[in-house]
Design an enzyme around this catalytic site. Sequence first.
Site, mmCIF file in Angstrom:
data_model
loop_
_atom_site.group_PDB
_atom_site.id
_atom_site.type_symbol
_atom_site.label_atom_id
_atom_site.label_comp_id
_atom_site.label_asym_id
_atom_site.label_seq_id
_atom_site.Cartn_x
_atom_site.Cartn_y
_atom_site.Cartn_z
ATOM 1 N N HIS A 40 0.811 -1.199 0.031
ATOM 2 C CA HIS A 40 0.101 0.240 0.053
ATOM 3 C C HIS A 40 0.867 1.242 -0.017
ATOM 4 O O HIS A 40 2.140 1.139 0.285
ATOM 5 C CB HIS A 40 -0.573 0.097 1.307
ATOM 6 C CG HIS A 40 0.114 0.033 2.424
ATOM 7 N ND1 HIS A 40 0.554 -0.897 3.079
ATOM 8 C CD2 HIS A 40 0.481 1.301 3.192
ATOM 9 C CE1 HIS A 40 1.252 -0.793 4.289
ATOM 10 N NE2 HIS A 40 1.212 0.623 4.190
ATOM 11 N N HIS A 127 6.072 6.314 -1.795
ATOM 12 C CA HIS A 127 6.761 5.234 -2.470
ATOM 13 C C HIS A 127 6.355 3.687 -1.559
ATOM 14 O O HIS A 127 5.412 4.037 -0.855
ATOM 15 C CB HIS A 127 8.116 5.452 -1.223
ATOM 16 C CG HIS A 127 7.759 5.290 0.206
ATOM 17 N ND1 HIS A 127 7.725 6.701 0.688
ATOM 18 C CD2 HIS A 127 7.938 4.469 0.941
ATOM 19 C CE1 HIS A 127 7.484 6.325 2.098
ATOM 20 N NE2 HIS A 127 7.805 4.810 2.204
HETATM 21 P P1 2AM Z 1 6.300 3.020 5.183
HETATM 22 O O1 2AM Z 1 5.788 2.040 4.486
HETATM 23 O O2 2AM Z 1 6.768 4.303 4.461
HETATM 24 O O3 2AM Z 1 7.274 2.369 6.156
HETATM 25 C C1 2AM Z 1 1.994 0.906 8.653
HETATM 26 O O4 2AM Z 1 2.988 0.823 9.447
HETATM 27 C C2 2AM Z 1 2.390 1.970 7.469
HETATM 28 O O5 2AM Z 1 2.558 3.204 8.049
HETATM 29 C C3 2AM Z 1 3.727 1.545 6.591
HETATM 30 O O6 2AM Z 1 3.435 1.599 5.627
HETATM 31 C C4 2AM Z 1 4.521 3.008 7.119
HETATM 32 O O7 2AM Z 1 5.006 3.619 6.177
HETATM 33 C C5 2AM Z 1 3.479 3.845 7.583
HETATM 34 N N1 2AM Z 1 4.211 4.640 8.743
HETATM 35 C C6 2AM Z 1 4.586 5.963 8.475
HETATM 36 N N2 2AM Z 1 5.328 6.474 9.780
HETATM 37 C C7 2AM Z 1 5.168 5.365 10.597
HETATM 38 C C8 2AM Z 1 5.698 5.297 12.017
HETATM 39 N N3 2AM Z 1 6.122 6.419 12.623
HETATM 40 N N4 2AM Z 1 5.945 3.934 12.354
HETATM 41 C C9 2AM Z 1 5.219 3.019 11.602
HETATM 42 N N5 2AM Z 1 4.772 3.185 10.542
HETATM 43 C C10 2AM Z 1 4.741 4.068 9.999
#
Ligand code: 2AM
Length: 183
Positions: A40, A127
């Site tokens: 996602h 991304h």
């Molecule tokens: P990422 O894919 O860019 O790592 C679920 O955890 C989603 O929330 C992940 O896709 C993650 O993004 C995003 N996310 C953004 N900030 C986060 C954080 N501080 N901790 C965990 N997940 C985060």
Amino acid sequence: MRLFVAVTLGETIEHQALAALPKLKGLAPRARWVPPTNLHLTLSFLGEVEAERVPALSEALTRVGPLHAPLVLTIEGGGGFGSPGHPRVLWAGVGGETKALGALQADVAAALKPLGFEPEHRDYTAHLTLARAKVPRGDRELAECVRALQGEKWGEARVDRLTLFESLHGKYHSRLEVPLSKP
Ligand code: 2AM
């Protein structure tokens, strides 16, 4: 409950990921790989939220849907976050209507702000996270994956809804779907 707002990419990208991931995983077997059905694009990460707040959250997100039309993204190439030699995160790149996606993300952030969810300070860059290093200093093998992703084209994704996900024991559960309904 641990919540985030995201868009999903549909079957074309899921199938392409399923086809591409075995080779990538072979290059970096020690990383933590995102299951293809969990792929996602996160628009806003909310973190731990009390269940009582979900109705207000849902109402705010529901108001964003009619402001945006469905959009088409492409998934191609990729890169890493962290040091180029030891990336912490491996991602596939997002192209196509990224301006529209940025506008959607900004509206989601604006809708959530009055509820006390502060927007991230960093600028939003879409991304598609594929894998994360298990150790904080990153994973040298993920750099190999960044190279392997160059020139890869996974195809188009039609984005026609926002999803509020709950992250529970490493699995993502859809708690609300909001169609992007602007004609
Ligand atoms: P990422 O894919 O860019 O790592 C679920 O955890 C989603 O929330 C992940 O896709 C993650 O993004 C995003 N996310 C953004 N900030 C986060 C954080 N501080 N901790 C965990 N997940 C985060």
